[in-house]
Write an enzyme that holds these catalytic residues in place. Structure first.
Site, PDB file in Angstrom:
ATOM      1  CE1 TYR A 167      -3.580  -2.837   0.143  1.00 30.11           C
ATOM      2  CE2 TYR A 167      -4.517  -0.807   1.204  1.00 30.11           C
ATOM      3  CZ  TYR A 167      -4.996  -2.202   0.900  1.00 30.11           C
ATOM      4  OH  TYR A 167      -5.648  -2.456   0.775  1.00 30.11           O
ATOM      5  CE  LYS A 213       2.009 -17.908  -2.385  1.00 34.32           C
ATOM      6  NZ  LYS A 213       1.000 -19.669  -2.425  1.00 34.32           N
ATOM      7  CG  ASP A 266      -1.976 -19.776  -0.628  1.00 33.68           C
ATOM      8  OD1 ASP A 266      -1.114 -20.012   0.007  1.00 33.68           O
ATOM      9  OD2 ASP A 266      -1.355 -21.055  -2.441  1.00 33.68           O
ATOM     10  CG  ASP A 279      -7.347  -5.189   2.218  1.00 36.87           C
ATOM     11  OD1 ASP A 279      -9.143  -4.603   2.547  1.00 36.87           O
ATOM     12  OD2 ASP A 279      -8.028  -4.859   0.545  1.00 36.87           O
ATOM     13  CG  ASP A 292     -13.920  -7.322   2.540  1.00 37.96           C
ATOM     14  OD1 ASP A 292     -13.199  -6.546   3.891  1.00 37.96           O
ATOM     15  OD2 ASP A 292     -13.684  -6.870   1.689  1.00 37.96           O
TER      16      ASP A 292
HETATM   17  C1  IPM Z   1     -10.417  -1.310   4.117  1.00 41.12           C
HETATM   18  C2  IPM Z   1     -10.400  -0.342   2.588  1.00 41.12           C
HETATM   19  C3  IPM Z   1      -9.651   0.365   2.455  1.00 41.12           C
HETATM   20  C4  IPM Z   1      -8.099  -0.302   2.341  1.00 41.12           C
HETATM   21  C5  IPM Z   1      -9.468   0.660   1.423  1.00 41.12           C
HETATM   22  C6  IPM Z   1     -10.915   1.707   0.919  1.00 41.12           C
HETATM   23  C7  IPM Z   1      -8.979   2.031   0.655  1.00 41.12           C
HETATM   24  O1  IPM Z   1     -11.011  -1.467   2.232  1.00 41.12           O
HETATM   25  O2  IPM Z   1     -10.153  -0.574   5.154  1.00 41.12           O
HETATM   26  O3  IPM Z   1     -10.124  -2.322   3.963  1.00 41.12           O
HETATM   27  O4  IPM Z   1      -8.157  -1.162   0.967  1.00 41.12           O
HETATM   28  O5  IPM Z   1      -7.697  -0.697   2.999  1.00 41.12           O
HETATM   29 MG    MG Z   2     -11.212  -3.195   3.085  1.00 43.02          MG
END
Ligand code: IPM
Ligand code: MG
Length: 356
Positions: A142, A191, A223, A247, A251
């Protein structure tokens, strides 16, 4: 006590869920005798529209001078064609970097009442789930060097994944400290079969582990980890990983708890200052309709009370109110089963408030 809170509502459903969260915070303040003083500032797409930049200097200064920052969400299709540094997401990265918030805690907890919303089979989730993803937040791909170059295959773009030992050390410590308060298990995800940066990551995490003899450390390739999260999520307690892998995995972890609309987060630095936001995004498709789930943001307030303000009882009070509201059957659209009544954002907020 009086506290200074910077408030960034942001874009999409950000303003709606933040309004709900502040309503709950004020109610907690009233109950326990605290005053939360809010300074609202702009960041994200709305800041770009107003000032031509996603993270104005003033916003940053207000955040730096506050005890904690509350953030809704940033981004939306309207700003998708802007260059990288003008995009709403750049505000988020700027805030994380400038405030030194290198540790992102994303607890994925499956509430008993939401078992039916979990897409996994009951035998996989057993008596529930409680995983904490500790994501490194100010390094890696990032923030690595990026750019373009010409190649035989045409124009190429690159983003570099880079991690320094001390960056890994400090996030590893956060994960081990967290594990000490939980089931004393850390899974470091990398990884290392491919990436040099992952091999340094792994070696450094192992070094830090020596200071935590009570914690069981394991390593997993990303993975495999993404597969294991749905095959057998109960094997995980604390997961520590890089910015990018965190990230993605957070999710995934959020979905197995029923809905991404439930997941809070805390981003912390060396001192107690932190930024608190839901893991979900700005959800432009439902923005302004009053149907967003405010619970992730409300639970983020609980994390703020605990980690930045040291108000443990108050923090617990919010968590319990959310649990009770869910137990009573209150559901927004994202967590409602077939035939269940769907509440608006305001109705869900009222349900939590009534249980404080
Ligand atoms: C998160 C989001 C952010 C990230 C984006 C919106 C920049 O997906 O906080 O998980 O990738 O960190
Ligand atoms: Mg995210």
């Amino acid at each position: 006590m009086d506290y200074k809170i910077a408030v960034i509502k942001g874009d999409g459903i950000g303003p709606e869920v933040v309004d709900s969260a502040l309503e709950i915070l004020d109610a907690v303040g009233e109950k326990f005798g605290h005053k939360f003083n809010y300074t609202e500032v702009l960041a994200g797409g709305c800041a770009y529209d107003e000032y031509g930049e996603p993270l104005p200097e003033k916003t940053l200064n207000v955040c730096k001078e506050s005890d904690a920052v509350v953030l809704g969400a940033v981004g939306g299709p309207k700003w998708d064609d802007l260059p990288g540094e003008k995009r709403p997401e750049a505000a988020l990265l700027g805030l994380r970097k400038e405030l030194g918030l290198f540790a992102n805690l994303r607890p994925a907890i499956l509430f008993e009442a939401l078992k039916d919303a979990c897409p996994l089979k009951p035998e996989i989730i057993g008596d529930g789930l409680d995983i904490c993803v500790v994501r490194e937040l100010t390094g890696g791909i990032y923030f690595g060097e990026r750019g373009f170059r010409d190649t035989e295959m045409g124009k190429a773009a690159y983003d570099v994944e880079v991690y320094a030992e001390q960056e890994v050390e400090r996030i590893a410590k956060v994960a081990f400290d967290m594990a000490m308060k939980r089931k004393k298990k850390v899974m470091s995800v990398d990884k290392a079969n491919i990436l040099e940066s992952s091999r340094l990551w792994r070696k450094t995490v192992e070094k830090v582990a020596k200071d935590y003899p009570e914690v069981a450390l394991d390593h997993m390739y990303v993975d495999n980890a993404s597969m294991q999260l749905v095959r057998d999520p109960k094997q995980f307690d604390v997961i520590v990983t890089t910015n990018m892998f965190g990230d993605i995995l957070s999710d995934e972890a959020s979905m197995i708890t029923g809905s991404i609309g439930m997941l809070p987060s805390a981003s912390l630095g060396e001192n107690n200052k932190g930024m608190y936001e839901p893991v979900h995004g700005s959800a432009p498709d439902i923005a302004g309709q009053g149907k967003a789930n405010p619970l992730a943001t409300i639970l983020s307030m609980s994390m703020m009370l605990k980690y930045s303000l040291g108000l443990l009882e108050e923090s617990e009070c919010i968590e319990q109110a959310v649990t009770k509201a869910l137990n009573e059957g209150n559901r927004t659209g994202d967590i409602a089963g077939t035939g269940e009544k769907i509440l608006t954002t305001a109705e869900m907020t009222a349900a939590v408030k009534a249980n404080l």
